[in-house]
Design a protein around this motif. Structure first.
Motif, PDB file in Angstrom:
ATOM      1  N   GLU A 271       0.807  -1.221   0.000  1.00 26.75           N
ATOM      2  CA  GLU A 271       0.000   0.000   0.000  1.00 26.75           C
ATOM      3  C   GLU A 271       0.841   1.273   0.000  1.00 26.75           C
ATOM      4  O   GLU A 271       0.304   2.372   0.059  1.00 26.75           O
ATOM      5  CB  GLU A 271      -0.948   0.008   1.201  1.00 26.75           C
TER       6      GLU A 271
ATOM      7  N   GLU B 200      -3.066  -3.502   4.885  1.00 26.02           N
ATOM      8  CA  GLU B 200      -4.046  -3.658   3.820  1.00 26.02           C
ATOM      9  C   GLU B 200      -5.055  -2.527   3.836  1.00 26.02           C
ATOM     10  O   GLU B 200      -5.310  -1.908   4.868  1.00 26.02           O
ATOM     11  CB  GLU B 200      -4.763  -5.007   3.920  1.00 26.02           C
ATOM     12  N   ARG B 201      -5.614  -2.277   2.664  1.00 19.82           N
ATOM     13  CA  ARG B 201      -6.594  -1.203   2.489  1.00 19.82           C
ATOM     14  C   ARG B 201      -7.953  -1.840   2.207  1.00 19.82           C
ATOM     15  O   ARG B 201      -8.115  -2.583   1.244  1.00 19.82           O
ATOM     16  CB  ARG B 201      -6.173  -0.310   1.317  1.00 19.82           C
TER      17      ARG B 201
END
Length: 250
Positions: A174, A200-201
């Protein structure tokens, strides 16, 4: 669709703009049903501007021209929507510790300017999707010894990963995503030994539900349009037959 930065991640709003152009093209007869379904699937699967650009390249766009404008920032798209989440103060939690156990920081909480976390034979989850932020830049320091941690950020937040791993690692996927206007910056740092720190997105559950409903509505629209086409073909096929019957009856 901009060609200046095809590698940048597209937002949900960008995908919806493309889907709207496809619906208009179907209604105007520029696309048949098979083409519409194929392009709509490609739209919702697209991750970057470069993947979205070819989908509407041969279609006119409202406002003139065949080039669809997209945002150059991550969601949330509405300007100023982050203003209420930069709240200042000291933060509601400064530490997370897991020794042969686990910890979570999630939901509505305030991320301090520096949040320190430690995991030994354990794990932790630091979820920032619904959090407020004490400052426009916050540091999440993660130390994982034979354990792991996961940092979850919402769309729109800029991420920089500075952590170091020895027989372990930090997730850099990311890194470098552009920030939405007014969004905070999250620096993930620390040390991992025989462990790892993931970044994480992810959208919130409410946002995922909204997207699911929009896709369900799009599928229903495809079905309704297909049914109208079938009925239209049926009327065309029956028309001459009915006229022959009328002449025979006379």
């Amino acid at each position: 669709m901009t060609d200046d930065a095809p590698e940048l991640r597209a937002s949900d709003a960008d995908r919806e703009r493309v889907a709207e152009v496809l619906r208009d093209a179907l209604a105007e007869g520029r696309l048949d049903m098979a083409e519409f379904e194929e392009r709509l699937d490609a739209t919702y699967q697209a991750r970057t501007y470069g993947e979205l650009a070819p989908i509407t390249k041969d279609l006119p766009v409202a406002g003139g021209g065949g080039d669809l404008a997209v945002s150059l920032s991550k969601e949330p798209a509405e300007p100023g929507s982050w203003a209420g989440r930069i709240v200042g103060g000291e933060g509601s939690s400064r530490w997370g510790v897991a020794v042969m156990s686990g910890f979570q920081r999630k939901g509505r909480w305030t991320v301090p300017r520096r949040f320190n976390s430690f995991a030994f034979w354990g794990g932790g989850e630091i979820d920032l999707r619904e959090a407020n932020f004490a400052d426009r830049e916050v540091v999440v320091n993660c130390v994982a010894i034979m354990g792991g941690m996961n940092v979850v950020v919402p769309p729109g937040v800029e991420v920089e990963v500075r952590g170091f791993g020895f027989m372990g690692g930090f997730d850099h996927r990311e890194d470098g995503a552009p920030a939405a206007p007014g969004a905070p910056r999250v620096v993930v740092t620390g040390f991992a030994f025989w462990g790892g720190v993931g970044v994480e997105r992810k959208a919130t559950r409410a946002e995922r539900r909204r997207l699911k409903e929009e896709r369900r509505a799009a599928r229903k629209e495809i079905g309704d349009a297909h049914q109208r086409m079938v009925e239209g073909h049926r009327d065309l096929a029956h028309g001459p037959h009915e006229k022959r019957r009328e002449r025979h009856d006379d």
